[in-house]
Design a protein around this motif. Structure first.
Motif, PDB file in Angstrom:
ATOM      1  N   ALA A  87       1.030  -1.136  -0.020  1.00 28.92           N
ATOM      2  CA  ALA A  87      -0.177  -0.241   0.017  1.00 28.92           C
ATOM      3  C   ALA A  87       0.969   1.191   0.084  1.00 28.92           C
ATOM      4  CB  ALA A  87      -0.992   0.001   1.367  1.00 28.92           C
ATOM      5  N   TRP A  88       1.018   1.875  -1.127  1.00 34.90           N
ATOM      6  CA  TRP A  88       1.729   3.040  -1.352  1.00 34.90           C
ATOM      7  C   TRP A  88       1.014   4.230  -0.983  1.00 34.90           C
ATOM      8  CZ3 TRP A  88       2.994   5.999  -6.091  1.00 34.90           C
ATOM      9  CH2 TRP A  88       4.000   7.110  -5.696  1.00 34.90           C
ATOM     10  N   TRP A  89       1.275   5.018  -0.214  1.00 40.10           N
ATOM     11  CA  TRP A  89       0.681   6.456  -0.083  1.00 40.10           C
ATOM     12  C   TRP A  89       1.303   7.619   0.159  1.00 40.10           C
ATOM     13  CZ3 TRP A  89      -4.734   5.725   3.154  1.00 40.10           C
ATOM     14  CH2 TRP A  89      -5.567   6.961   3.153  1.00 40.10           C
ATOM     15  N   PRO A  90       2.033   8.174  -0.977  1.00 33.41           N
ATOM     16  CA  PRO A  90       2.808   9.133  -0.808  1.00 33.41           C
ATOM     17  C   PRO A  90       2.299  10.466  -0.130  1.00 33.41           C
ATOM     18  CG  PRO A  90       2.054   9.070  -3.191  1.00 33.41           C
ATOM     19  CD  PRO A  90       1.198   8.263  -2.346  1.00 33.41           C
ATOM     20  N   PRO A  91       3.122  11.193   0.196  1.00 34.29           N
ATOM     21  CA  PRO A  91       2.691  12.678   0.823  1.00 34.29           C
ATOM     22  C   PRO A  91       1.822  13.392  -0.566  1.00 34.29           C
ATOM     23  CG  PRO A  91       5.020  12.450   1.062  1.00 34.29           C
ATOM     24  CD  PRO A  91       4.431  11.280   0.352  1.00 34.29           C
ATOM     25  N   GLY A  92       0.675  13.851   0.091  1.00 36.71           N
ATOM     26  CA  GLY A  92      -0.279  14.669  -0.774  1.00 36.71           C
ATOM     27  C   GLY A  92      -0.724  13.795  -1.973  1.00 36.71           C
ATOM     28  N   GLY A  93      -0.589  12.505  -2.022  1.00 36.99           N
ATOM     29  CA  GLY A  93      -0.896  11.478  -2.866  1.00 36.99           C
ATOM     30  C   GLY A  93      -2.205  10.825  -2.506  1.00 36.99           C
ATOM     31  N   LYS A  94      -2.550  10.067  -3.588  1.00 36.29           N
ATOM     32  CA  LYS A  94      -3.636   8.967  -3.242  1.00 36.29           C
ATOM     33  C   LYS A  94      -3.031   7.670  -3.022  1.00 36.29           C
ATOM     34  CE  LYS A  94      -6.882  11.404  -6.048  1.00 36.29           C
ATOM     35  NZ  LYS A  94      -7.847  11.184  -7.236  1.00 36.29           N
ATOM     36  N   LEU A  95      -3.757   6.842  -2.161  1.00 32.16           N
ATOM     37  CA  LEU A  95      -3.468   5.348  -1.778  1.00 32.16           C
ATOM     38  C   LEU A  95      -3.481   4.510  -3.235  1.00 32.16           C
ATOM     39  CD1 LEU A  95      -2.940   3.134  -0.039  1.00 32.16           C
ATOM     40  CD2 LEU A  95      -5.383   2.992   0.509  1.00 32.16           C
ATOM     41  N   ARG A  96      -2.300   3.917  -3.564  1.00 28.19           N
ATOM     42  CA  ARG A  96      -2.278   2.869  -4.458  1.00 28.19           C
ATOM     43  C   ARG A  96      -1.875   1.747  -3.892  1.00 28.19           C
ATOM     44  NH1 ARG A  96       1.184   4.913  -9.178  1.00 28.19           N
ATOM     45  NH2 ARG A  96       0.302   2.947  -9.850  1.00 28.19           N
ATOM     46  N   TRP A  97      -2.553   0.491  -4.442  1.00 23.44           N
ATOM     47  CA  TRP A  97      -2.399  -0.920  -4.160  1.00 23.44           C
ATOM     48  C   TRP A  97      -1.323  -1.656  -5.231  1.00 23.44           C
ATOM     49  CZ3 TRP A  97      -3.317  -2.713   0.592  1.00 23.44           C
ATOM     50  CH2 TRP A  97      -4.438  -1.965   1.390  1.00 23.44           C
ATOM     51  N   PHE A  98      -0.396  -2.227  -4.907  1.00 22.02           N
ATOM     52  CA  PHE A  98       0.365  -3.150  -5.731  1.00 22.02           C
ATOM     53  C   PHE A  98       0.421  -4.445  -5.221  1.00 22.02           C
ATOM     54  CE2 PHE A  98       2.018   1.210  -6.010  1.00 22.02           C
ATOM     55  CZ  PHE A  98       2.327   1.305  -7.389  1.00 22.02           C
ATOM     56  N   PRO A  99      -0.119  -5.739  -5.932  1.00 18.19           N
ATOM     57  CA  PRO A  99       0.035  -6.903  -5.217  1.00 18.19           C
ATOM     58  C   PRO A  99       1.330  -7.316  -5.832  1.00 18.19           C
ATOM     59  CG  PRO A  99      -1.175  -6.748  -7.731  1.00 18.19           C
ATOM     60  CD  PRO A  99      -1.015  -5.368  -7.045  1.00 18.19           C
ATOM     61  N   SER A 100       1.663  -8.478  -4.986  1.00 16.01           N
ATOM     62  CA  SER A 100       3.201  -8.791  -5.256  1.00 16.01           C
ATOM     63  C   SER A 100       3.517  -9.291  -6.833  1.00 16.01           C
ATOM     64  CB  SER A 100       3.474  -9.883  -4.232  1.00 16.01           C
ATOM     65  OG  SER A 100       2.795 -10.959  -4.727  1.00 16.01           O
ATOM     66  N   THR A 101       2.714  -9.679  -7.359  1.00 14.61           N
ATOM     67  CA  THR A 101       2.752 -10.136  -8.862  1.00 14.61           C
ATOM     68  C   THR A 101       3.227  -8.862  -9.688  1.00 14.61           C
ATOM     69  OG1 THR A 101       0.357  -9.590  -9.446  1.00 14.61           O
ATOM     70  CG2 THR A 101       1.148 -11.921  -8.846  1.00 14.61           C
ATOM     71  N   GLU A 102       3.046  -7.481  -9.210  1.00 12.15           N
ATOM     72  CA  GLU A 102       3.425  -6.451 -10.013  1.00 12.15           C
ATOM     73  C   GLU A 102       4.721  -6.001  -9.306  1.00 12.15           C
ATOM     74  OE1 GLU A 102       0.217  -3.580 -10.038  1.00 12.15           O
ATOM     75  OE2 GLU A 102      -1.098  -5.107 -10.898  1.00 12.15           O
ATOM     76  N   TRP A 103       5.471  -6.309  -8.361  1.00 15.11           N
ATOM     77  CA  TRP A 103       6.429  -5.739  -7.674  1.00 15.11           C
ATOM     78  C   TRP A 103       7.630  -6.102  -8.601  1.00 15.11           C
ATOM     79  CZ3 TRP A 103       5.994  -7.676  -2.017  1.00 15.11           C
ATOM     80  CH2 TRP A 103       4.954  -7.318  -1.598  1.00 15.11           C
ATOM     81  N   PRO A 104       8.673  -5.063  -8.664  1.00 13.36           N
ATOM     82  CA  PRO A 104       9.872  -5.325  -9.559  1.00 13.36           C
ATOM     83  C   PRO A 104      10.623  -6.482  -8.838  1.00 13.36           C
ATOM     84  CG  PRO A 104       9.783  -3.288  -8.623  1.00 13.36           C
ATOM     85  CD  PRO A 104       8.795  -3.848  -8.191  1.00 13.36           C
ATOM     86  N   THR A 105      11.445  -7.277  -9.563  1.00 15.78           N
ATOM     87  CA  THR A 105      12.279  -8.221  -8.993  1.00 15.78           C
ATOM     88  C   THR A 105      13.659  -7.742  -8.787  1.00 15.78           C
ATOM     89  OG1 THR A 105      12.686  -8.944 -11.274  1.00 15.78           O
ATOM     90  CG2 THR A 105      10.875 -10.134  -9.967  1.00 15.78           C
ATOM     91  N   LYS A 106      14.501  -8.745  -8.435  1.00 11.28           N
ATOM     92  CA  LYS A 106      15.950  -8.267  -8.128  1.00 11.28           C
ATOM     93  C   LYS A 106      16.543  -7.689  -9.116  1.00 11.28           C
ATOM     94  CE  LYS A 106      20.173 -10.440  -6.776  1.00 11.28           C
ATOM     95  NZ  LYS A 106      20.712 -11.646  -6.423  1.00 11.28           N
ATOM     96  N   PRO A 107      17.398  -6.668  -9.083  1.00 11.74           N
ATOM     97  CA  PRO A 107      17.869  -5.833 -10.115  1.00 11.74           C
ATOM     98  C   PRO A 107      19.003  -6.572 -10.895  1.00 11.74           C
ATOM     99  CG  PRO A 107      18.356  -4.862  -8.331  1.00 11.74           C
ATOM    100  CD  PRO A 107      17.490  -5.851  -7.914  1.00 11.74           C
ATOM    101  N   ALA A 108      18.967  -6.561 -12.343  1.00  8.54           N
ATOM    102  CA  ALA A 108      19.879  -7.521 -13.000  1.00  8.54           C
ATOM    103  C   ALA A 108      21.698  -7.092 -12.622  1.00  8.54           C
ATOM    104  CB  ALA A 108      19.676  -7.339 -14.545  1.00  8.54           C
TER     105      ALA A 108
END
Length: 119
Positions: free
Chosen positions: A85-106
């Motif tokens: 759950a990402w809710w930046p200062p002055g922004g709106k709540l956004r939800w990211f399921p783990s299927t959309e998370w970036p993986t380990k950097p190459a």
């Protein structure tokens, strides 16, 4: 308590309340001692293990890939879903399921030239 930590705790409470308003049973975990910030339960749904971030620099700014991998592994062991759950200062709540998370950097691969010392 630092301003960033205070803002983070406030956002965790706001996410907890957002989920409770949608009929989730919510457990707000103790800071620094658990694998996620919020556990959300609802009848006929898999549990949610939620990490809450309130960074201005983006959802992944302070959510390292190692921490993401750990949360995914623990969620899978428990039969739960991992969410950010990402809710930046002055922004709106956004939800990211783990299927959309970036993986380990190459890793950057640098080829050896076959010579040492320059020429």
């Amino acid at each position: 308590m630092s301003a960033a930590r205070s803002r983070g705790s406030k956002r965790e409470r706001q996410v907890r309340d957002w989920l409770a308003e949608r009929d989730f049973v919510v457990i707000h975990t103790r800071p620094g001692t658990n694998f996620c910030d919020v556990v959300a339960l609802q009848k006929n749904r898999r549990p949610w293990f939620v990490e809450v971030k309130s960074t201005a620099g983006g959802p992944w700014e302070h959510f390292r890939w190692e921490d993401r991998a750990d949360l995914i592994a623990i969620s899978e062991r428990a039969g739960a879903e991992a969410w950010l759950a990402w809710w930046p200062p002055g922004g709106k709540l956004r939800w990211f399921p783990s299927t959309e998370w970036p993986t380990k950097p190459a890793l950057r691969v640098v080829e050896a030239s076959g010579t040492m010392g320059g020429s």
